[in-house]
Design an enzyme around this catalytic site. Structure first.
Site, short mmCIF file in Angstrom:
data_model
loop_
_atom_site.label_atom_id
_atom_site.label_comp_id
_atom_site.label_asym_id
_atom_site.label_seq_id
_atom_site.Cartn_x
_atom_site.Cartn_y
_atom_site.Cartn_z
N LYS A 51 1.29 -21.50 41.69
CA LYS A 51 2.03 -21.42 40.44
C LYS A 51 3.31 -20.62 40.59
CE LYS A 51 -2.15 -20.34 38.46
NZ LYS A 51 -3.02 -19.62 37.52
N ASP A 111 5.16 -14.38 52.97
CA ASP A 111 4.56 -13.10 53.32
C ASP A 111 4.10 -13.19 54.78
OD1 ASP A 111 3.52 -10.51 52.73
OD2 ASP A 111 1.57 -11.35 52.30
N PHE A 160 4.69 -5.02 47.03
CA PHE A 160 4.13 -6.15 46.30
C PHE A 160 5.05 -6.49 45.13
CE2 PHE A 160 1.23 -8.87 44.03
CZ PHE A 160 0.71 -9.60 45.09
P1 IMP Z 1 1.46 -16.04 52.96
O1 IMP Z 1 0.61 -17.20 53.32
O2 IMP Z 1 0.90 -14.76 53.44
O3 IMP Z 1 2.92 -16.21 53.38
O4 IMP Z 1 1.35 -15.85 51.41
C1 IMP Z 1 2.12 -16.47 50.56
C2 IMP Z 1 1.51 -16.36 49.17
O5 IMP Z 1 0.90 -15.08 48.92
C3 IMP Z 1 2.62 -16.48 48.17
O6 IMP Z 1 2.82 -17.82 47.82
C4 IMP Z 1 2.13 -15.63 47.04
O7 IMP Z 1 1.32 -16.39 46.18
C5 IMP Z 1 1.27 -14.57 47.68
N1 IMP Z 1 2.05 -13.32 47.86
C6 IMP Z 1 2.40 -12.75 49.02
N2 IMP Z 1 3.10 -11.63 48.83
C7 IMP Z 1 3.23 -11.50 47.49
C8 IMP Z 1 3.91 -10.54 46.64
O8 IMP Z 1 4.55 -9.56 47.08
N3 IMP Z 1 3.79 -10.75 45.32
C9 IMP Z 1 3.12 -11.80 44.78
N4 IMP Z 1 2.51 -12.73 45.53
C10 IMP Z 1 2.56 -12.58 46.87
#
Ligand code: IMP
Ligand code: MG
Length: 183
Positions: A51, A111, A160
Site C-alpha cells: 500500500k 530498505d 524508520f
Molecule cells: P525491503 O524488502 O527490505 O527493501 O523492504 C521494503 C518494504 O519494507 C517497503 O516497501 C516498506 O513497506 C517496508 N519498509 C522498509 N523500511 C521502511 C520505513 O522506514 N518505513 C516504512 N516502511 C518501511
C-alpha cells in the site's frame, strides 16, 4: 531540511520531519518530467506496489504528461513489521499481460532491497518491453542484497520513515510529509 517539531502537527509517535511537503512536491515534479521525456511515444504502464506507494503514485502520475495506464500490485514480505525477513510473496498481481508495455514499478522505499529484487525478477520473466523502478525513498545503509532503483527521489539515513503513504503498524500513511517515527 525542515526542522518543524512534530507537536505542530499533533501526532504522537513522530520524532521529526525528514522531508517536507514542498521538497517532496519538487522532486515528484522533476521525476514526472524525466519519465515524460523517457517514455514519450511508448506504451507506458505505471504499476504501484501497495500500500505504501499509493500517495506517491497519485502525485507522480499527475506529473507525467504523456498517456499512460495505471495498475497496482501488492506484496507481502514476512517480518515483524519494521524489519523484512526476506520471504516475499505477491498477494495481488497486475491483472494484465505486461509484455506489450514499458513497465515502471513505483515503490515507497527500498530498505534491504529484497522486496524489489524479487518482484523485479518475477515481472521480468513476463518480458515487458522494458522495466524500470522508481522509489520515493532509499535507505542504502540497510541494503542486504544488491539492488539499485533507476530513480530514487530521496536518500535517507537508517531511520524508520512514515508519512506520505508509509506506515508504522498501519498508522501515519496520511501525513502529508515524511517523518521519522519514534519506535
Ligand atoms: P525491503 O524488502 O527490505 O527493501 O523492504 C521494503 C518494504 O519494507 C517497503 O516497501 C516498506 O513497506 C517496508 N519498509 C522498509 N523500511 C521502511 C520505513 O522506514 N518505513 C516504512 N516502511 C518501511
Ligand atoms: Mg511497501
Amino acid at each position: 531540511m525542515d526542522i518543524q517539531t512534530p507537536e505542530m502537527y499533533g501526532y504522537e509517535g513522530i520524532k521529526r520531519v525528514l522531508i517536507s511537503r514542498e521538497e517532496i512536491q519538487n522532486e515528484v515534479k522533476k521525476t514526472g518530467q524525466l519519465l515524460t521525456r523517457e517514455y514519450a511515444g511508448k506504451r507506458l504502464l505505471v504499476a504501484g506496489i501497495l500500500k505504501g506507494s499509493f500517495v506517491f503514485m497519485a502525485d507522480l502520475v499527475r506529473e507525467i504528461k504523456i498517456p499512460c495506464e495505471i495498475d497496482f500490485l501488492a506484496a507481502k514480505s514476512y517480518g515483524d513489521g519494521t524489519v523484512s525477513s526476506g520471504t516475499v510473496e505477491i498477494t495481488r498481481d497486475i491483472g494484465r499481460d505486461i509484455s506489450e508495455y514499458h513497465l515502471v514499478l513505483v515503490e515507497d522505499i527500498i530498505d534491504t532491497g529484497r522486496t524489489l529484487l524479487k518482484i523485479k525478477k518475477l515481472l521480468s520473466e513476463r518480458e515487458p518491453l522494458s522495466l524500470s523502478v522508481v522509489a520515493l525513498l532509499d535507505k542504502p545503509e540497510r541494503r542486504a542484497v544488491e539492488f539499485k532503483a533507476d530513480h530514487a527521489l530521496f536518500t535517507i539515513p537508517d531511520v524508520f520513515a512514515v508519512g506520505y503513504g508509509l506506515d508504522c503498524g498501519e498508522r501515519f500513511r496520511n501525513l502529508p510529509y515524511i517523518a521519522e517515527a519514534s519506535l
